[in-house]
Each structure stands twice: as C-alpha cells, then as structure tokens.
Design a protein around this motif. Structure first.
Motif, PDB file in Angstrom:
ATOM      1  N   ASN A  93       0.714  -1.264  -0.204  1.00 28.42           N
ATOM      2  CA  ASN A  93      -0.051  -0.442   0.062  1.00 28.42           C
ATOM      3  C   ASN A  93       1.002   1.154   0.493  1.00 28.42           C
ATOM      4  O   ASN A  93       0.872   2.311  -0.590  1.00 28.42           O
ATOM      5  CB  ASN A  93      -0.770   0.097   1.367  1.00 28.42           C
ATOM      6  N   SER A  94       1.918   1.212   0.862  1.00 28.88           N
ATOM      7  CA  SER A  94       2.792   2.447   0.629  1.00 28.88           C
ATOM      8  C   SER A  94       3.478   3.117  -0.178  1.00 28.88           C
ATOM      9  O   SER A  94       3.799   4.142  -1.369  1.00 28.88           O
ATOM     10  CB  SER A  94       3.803   2.255   1.623  1.00 28.88           C
ATOM     11  N   GLN A  95       3.886   1.433  -1.345  1.00 31.92           N
ATOM     12  CA  GLN A  95       4.795   1.543  -2.815  1.00 31.92           C
ATOM     13  C   GLN A  95       2.950   1.988  -3.629  1.00 31.92           C
ATOM     14  O   GLN A  95       3.577   3.582  -4.209  1.00 31.92           O
ATOM     15  CB  GLN A  95       4.903   0.265  -2.938  1.00 31.92           C
ATOM     16  N   VAL A  96       2.695   1.952  -3.235  1.00 32.34           N
ATOM     17  CA  VAL A  96       1.087   2.190  -4.135  1.00 32.34           C
ATOM     18  C   VAL A  96       0.790   4.072  -3.947  1.00 32.34           C
ATOM     19  O   VAL A  96       0.523   4.611  -5.099  1.00 32.34           O
ATOM     20  CB  VAL A  96      -0.136   1.319  -3.852  1.00 32.34           C
ATOM     21  N   ASP A  97       0.682   4.170  -2.886  1.00 32.45           N
ATOM     22  CA  ASP A  97       0.636   5.832  -2.033  1.00 32.45           C
ATOM     23  C   ASP A  97       1.011   6.617  -2.934  1.00 32.45           C
ATOM     24  O   ASP A  97       0.853   7.534  -3.443  1.00 32.45           O
ATOM     25  CB  ASP A  97       0.143   5.804  -0.787  1.00 32.45           C
ATOM     26  N   GLN A  98       2.815   6.276  -2.498  1.00 34.45           N
ATOM     27  CA  GLN A  98       3.764   6.557  -3.200  1.00 34.45           C
ATOM     28  C   GLN A  98       3.835   6.998  -4.458  1.00 34.45           C
ATOM     29  O   GLN A  98       3.541   8.534  -5.032  1.00 34.45           O
ATOM     30  CB  GLN A  98       5.194   5.953  -2.719  1.00 34.45           C
TER      31      GLN A  98
END
Length: 738
Positions: A93-98
């Motif tokens: 999720n953090s990668q998607v948000d970034q």
C-alpha cells in the motif's frame, strides 16, 4: 598539492647531526596541520577572494528585483474508486500511495495545467505579464503588436511561453507525512502571485474532475467494445465444441451436483455410465461364481455338502437307513449274516444306500450346473467390461481436444460475465463525480518580499568565497615549485639537510657578516659544519666542492663561510675558486685574478705564487686565474687531481667554489676529483624541477652529494610561518638589555 611541505625548523642543534630526522618528522606531519599550513601561507589570497565574493553578493542582492511568494494549500486524498475491479498482483500500500502522490505532484507541474491557468487569467494577451518577466520583445514574431495589442497569429506561441514562465516560477511542496500540498508562486507583483496560486489550485481541481469523467466515458466505451468481442469469442468456441462432439460422436448427459453456492451443471458420458453399471454387475457375478464354486467343491466330499445336508429326501433316506442299520446290528448279536431276516435287512440297507447316492449325485449335478452358469455369466460380463474399457479409453483420447474446447468455452463465458458485470457497474456510477482534492487555504497577498534575502545571500557568498579561496590557495600551492621549508630538501630531493642559512641584509658584504662572530649567518654555518662532520667516516671531508643549480644561489658565500668556519676550528684550509667562467673569490680577497687555478691547469706548477692569504678570515685562497677560452677542456685532464693532491699535502681541507651545474660540464668534472659536493639551494629562488634535473646530472656522473644547504632563508616566509627562527639570535635580546 604539495602537502609534503613540512613545518620542521632549520638544523641548529643536536638534530642537525642527523639530517634524516627532519624528513621523517615531515612525513609524519598530520594532514590537518599541513592543510592549516597551506591556508596560513595563502591566507591573504583566501581572505581577498572571500571579501570579493561577499562584496559581489552584496551588490547583486541590492540590484535584484524584490520577489513576492504567495502560498495556496490543497489536500489530495487517496482515490478509492476504480473503473474495473480486476484483481492483479497485489502491491504494498505504501508503494501504491507513493506512486499515486508522485503522479499528482507531476500533474501539478504539467504543461497543460500551466497553459490552462494562463488561459483562465488571460495572460497570453497581457503585455504587462510578459514585461514583468522580461520577455516579449517587439522584434519577436509572437509578440508583434497592432494598435498596442498582440496579434492573434502568435497566440499559440505566447501561450506556450506563458505556460513555461508560470512553471518556472511555481513550486510544489508536499508536507511531510501528510496529504497536504503547498503551491508557491513567486513574481515581482504580490497581487499577481496570489491570483496565480489560487487559480493554480482551482484549475488543478477542475482538471482532476474532467479527467475522471473522461476516464469513465472512455472505460465504458472500451468495455462495450470488449464485451462485443468476448461475445463473439464465446459463440465461436461453443460452435467449435458442438461440431467436434458431433464429428467424434461424443455424447455427454447433463448432471446436477449440489454445492453451498447453488446447483452446478456438469456433464457425464454414456460410456462411463454403462461401464460403471456393468462393472457393478461383474462384481456381483464374480461373487456368485465364487459361491457356486464353493458349493460345488463341498458336494464332492462324500455327500457332506451343505445342499445335501439340507435336502429333505436325502435326510429321510438316511433316517430309514439308520433305523435298518440299528435293527441289523441287533440281529448280528444273535444270528449270522446269512440269517434270512438279517439278509433281508442288509438288502434294504443297500437299497437305501443306492437311493441316497442317487440323490446326492443329483444334488451335486445341480451345483455343478449352477457353478458353470455363474462362470459363464462372469466371463460374459468380463468381455463386455473389457469392450467398454477400450471404448472409454478411446473416448478419453478423443475427449482431450473436446476438453480443450470446453475449457475455452468456460474461459470465454467467465470473461463475458465479468465484463458484463463491470459494464453494469459503470452504467450505475457513470453519472456520479467524486472529487478527492480540496482547497485548504487560499493564497493571501504577501506583505513582504520573499527574495532577495540579504543575510542568506551574504552567507552563501561567504561560503562560496571561502570555498573558492581555498581552491585558489590549493592551486597556487600546487603550482608553486619554490623551496620554502628546509625539510623539503630531504623530502623532495632525497638529499640530507646540512642546514639553512638566513638571508643577509641588502647592502651587506658576506665577508663583513662573517667577521661578526655573533651574526646569524655564522651560527647557521657552524651548524652546517657540525652536520658535515657526520658525512664521512673520517669526519669533515678533506676535499669538497660547493655548487648550485644556477648562479646567484649563494654557493660562493657557502664556500667562503665553510672555509672560514674550518679555519676558526684550527684547521689549515684553502679556498679554490673553481668557477673559471665567472670568478668571485678574488673580489672577497681584494686582489685580481691574473694568476690562479687556470694557470696551474695550463701547466704552471708554482702553487704558492697562485694563492693569496685572507688573514682576517684565517685561510688561504686561490683565485680562478685568467678566464680560459674553454674551461671544460682544462678540467678534463689530470691536472686538477694533481693540484688537489699537492694541496692536501699542505692543507687539512680544500674547499672548491664550483660553477653551477645547469648548462655547464665544469661542475661534474670538478666534483669527480673531490670527495663529494655540498649543494646550495636558494630559498624561494629556484624551481624544484630545475634542482632535480641538476641533481640527476650529478648522479649520472657518479658524484657523491653530502647534502644540501638552504640559502637566503627567511623564516617569516616559510610555509608553516613559525618554528624556524628559534636558532637565530637565541638569548641575544636578553644580553643586549643587560
């Protein structure tokens, strides 16, 4: 950079007896101290560069046009809606948000957004906007004017330029660990900066909504086309499946299997059903055949079979026989077997045995018939099952392609159902617009300029000046080949340091300075004499020459001083002027050079007539004599060696003032006749490369160099800036005051 230059002092004490100490200490000088020495040496250059940069930064800051920065803040929420719900590879999720937020930051700096803002604010036709940023000269085609207005022909070019100007002056700054983003715009006009910042936020929100609407419409049209293509593929695969089943005569019956999600329809083949039924019947026939076989085998055991025992007729006959046998046994107690009554009972018993045997034979035949019937039925079923197995295997082989077609039909049906479901979802959500971006704070008109910042610019100018000054200092240090420190003699030339001699004041005669036994030069040459005593096994060399790289480095003064120091040590010394090209010793003795070394080399043998005394300094001298046409030719013979041998018979030491090394062959020729050479090097007066070249010439001639003497040394100009003057005049100030 010449970081090897050390801050070691001149040799004026016990350390002078071991010249290698200076070099070893120089090599161990800490790196920070070496840098500090370089900075201290070129401190005025560094300070000058820093001052120039500071003044330049101050002037540039004062000449800069004040700039005003307006700030608008927006919130960007993570999008949760999707056009389709196809599931792919799950990512962090953090990668998607970034990725999402980096995309939004890129959109905030996009060319289309800047041109949209320029269009909304009508900047393409506003001359004041272009003049504000210094563009829009009348000579350019895009900025041609008619009646003080821009022409419509250059509007596209002006829009591109206006968008570029806005992008160059806007700054997008996301707040750390939040969804807030600041939009900064800087321009010379405070009101204009606020207008652009607010318009930028509004245009971004409008663009986001339009992009979502376009994405929904595009997704619906795309799904509609894909839905039609999926329907065609499904129909084609179904037709292909039916045609292949007809060609291969594959007949499958539908069956229903219940599940938790509802009934699911599947198919089974007729052959498989028949094979299952016949296989069950074969199992039953095998069981019956085994039972019949067991009964038949029991029948052959003397009538002990189960069927025989259960037969009522055989049981009645056996009962009658048993009764007759009992009566016969009673008669045998009283009578013989030939007794008529006994014979009659025996005949009845035999008749009963034959009847029993016939009944048992009949039962056994019936069991054999049953066994054979069961065996025949079993064989028939086996044959049928084997036939169905072959048919089933053949059907399996033919069903491979059928299953491939069936899987294709199932896949196409699943794709079609999924696309149909997504199409219905888009139809429901197509008219709903969700905005995930909102304005948190609008931009206010800034009250004071954000640039230029005087203190910051001065700090940057000072830092830049310091860095540039240090760079200039290191460059100057790298280019400086002068010998500044005594320790450099050993480090650069691998030459023992015999001592350093201070520079004599302007207008002073070296001879007069030597007469003052308390002078700094006398102390320095006393140290050189002390070090010279450790260069050979027998102490101070009996014969040595003093030379240098080029004229004017102090070699003649060094030769004169060493002869004086040796004479004051109660040694018999003679100073020979070997520089027949530019003689100088006769000047110190106040005589001419009409007779001297060249006379002896030319063949004259009367040495006393060629010398003259220097009574005030305590030694004898020999001038160079008349200047010959070619001094090198006189030195190539053996006359110089004869002269030295004869002089050593009368004197303890012979000091030769040799010509310079560079450009002449005289110095190597003279050096080859003496025990060794003392090399004079002028402080800050000769380049290190020239000294290395001269020393290499001496090395090629196998000349032994005892060491080097640094002449004309000025302690206050040394690289380290301290430490070298402690040996000169130590204690004299106190004595003078006393």
């Amino acid at each position: 950079m010449n970081l090897a230059k050390s801050n070691m002092g001149a040799a004026h004490g016990p350390k002078d007896a071991f010249p290698g100490i200076a070099g070893s200490q120089a090599s161990e000088t800490p790196l920070i101290r070496q840098y500090w020495r370089i900075a201290n040496r070129w401190r005025w250059v560094i300070l000058g560069v820093v001052a120039a940069c500071a003044i330049t930064g101050l002037i540039i800051t004062l000449l800069m046009t004040p700039q005003y920065t307006a700030t608008a803040q927006i919130e960007i929420s993570r999008e949760g809606n999707q056009v389709t719900s196809f599931q792919g590879v799950e990512r962090n999720n953090s990668q998607v948000d970034q990725e999402f937020y980096q995309t939004q930051y890129g959109l905030l700096k996009s060319r289309s957004l800047s041109e949209r803002v320029a269009t909304q604010l009508q900047l393409t036709d506003d001359p004041r906007f272009f003049e504000m940023f210094g563009v829009g000269k009348d000579g350019e085609k895009a900025f041609a004017r008619i009646n003080n207005r821009y022409t419509a022909a250059g509007r596209a070019a002006r829009l591109r330029i206006a968008g570029e100007l806005l992008r160059n002056n806007v700054d997008i700054s996301p707040a750390r660990l939040s969804r807030l983003v600041d939009i900064f715009f800087t321009s010379p006009n405070a009101t204009f900066s606020a207008r652009v910042a607010n318009s930028w936020a509004d245009a971004y929100i409008q663009t986001n909504l339009e992009r979502k609407s376009q994405a929904t419409s595009y997704g619906r049209n795309l799904l509609q086309r894909q839905l039609g293509q999926a329907k065609e593929r499904l129909d084609e695969s179904q037709r292909q499946l039916v045609n292949y089943a007809s060609q291969q005569q594959i007949i499958n019956l539908p069956t229903q299997s219940g599940s938790t999600n509802g009934p699911a329809t599947s198919e089974r083949s007729i052959v498989a059903d028949d094979l299952a039924t016949l296989n069950a019947a074969l199992s039953q026939a095998i069981t019956e055949r085994i039972q019949a076989e067991a009964r038949y085998q029991q029948a052959g055991r003397a009538g002990a079979s189960t069927e025989a025992l259960r037969n009522s007729a055989i049981s009645a006959l056996r009962q009658q026989r048993a009764e007759l046998a009992a009566n016969y046994q009673k008669l045998m107690v009283q009578f013989e077997p030939e007794y008529p009554a006994a014979r009659a009972l025996k005949a009845q018993i035999d008749q009963l045995d034959r009847s029993i045997a016939r009944e048992e034979s009949r039962v056994s035949g019936s069991q054999l018939a049953d066994y054979r019937e069961a065996q025949a039925r079993e064989n028939a079923l086996k044959a049928r099952v084997d036939q169905l197995k072959s048919s089933y295997l053949d059907l399996r082989r033919r069903s491979i392609q059928y299953n491939i077609y069936q899987q294709e039909v199932d896949t196409n049906r699943a794709l079609y159902d999924g696309l149909l479901q997504r199409y219905k979802e888009i139809g429901v959500a197509g008219g709903v617009g969700i905005n995930n971006i909102s304005v948190v704070d609008t931009a206010d008109v800034p009250q004071k300029p954000s640039r230029p910042r005087l203190l910051l610019n001065l700090a940057i100018a000072l830092l830049a000046g310091l860095g540039l000054g240090v760079l200039v200092a290191f460059c100057l240090e790298q280019m400086d080949e002068a010998i500044a420190d005594p320790a450099e003699i050993e480090h650069q030339f691998d030459l023992p340091l015999l001592g350093s001699v201070p520079k004599v004041g302007d207008g002073l005669n070296p001879r007069d300075v030597l007469l003052d036994r308390k002078s700094d030069m006398v102390d320095a040459y006393l140290a050189v004499q002390t070090n010279l005593g450790f260069t050979t096994a027998h102490g101070i060399p009996r014969s040595f020459a003093v030379t240098s790289t080029r004229p004017g480095e102090g070699k003649s003064t060094t030769a004169l001083s060493l002869a004086t120091m040796l004479a004051r040590a109660q040694r018999r010394v003679i100073l020979v002027d070997g520089d027949m090209r530019s003689p100088s010793v006769h000047h110190l003795g106040g005589v001419d050079h009409n007779r001297g070394l060249s006379n002896f080399l030319a063949g004259e043998n009367d040495i006393p007539s060629l010398t003259f005394p220097m009574s005030d300094l305590g030694f004898t001298a020999m001038s160079a004599g008349p200047i010959p046409p070619n001094a090198a030719e006189l030195l190539t013979g053996d006359r110089l060696g004869v002269l030295l041998n004869r002089l050593l018979e009368e004197y303890d030491h012979v000091v030769v003032d040799s010509p310079p090394v560079m450009g002449l062959a005289d110095a190597p020729l003279i050096a080859s006749k003496v025990e060794g050479v003392i090399y004079a090097i002028e402080s800050r007066g000769i380049r290190a490369t020239l000294v290395k070249t001269a020393l290499s010439r001496l090395a090629n001639a196998n000349v032994h160099v005892f060491g080097g003497v640094l002449t004309k040394f000025e302690a206050h100009k040394a690289n380290s800036g301290y430490g070298y003057e402690y040996g000169y005049g130590y204690g004299r100030a106190d004595k003078a005051n006393t």
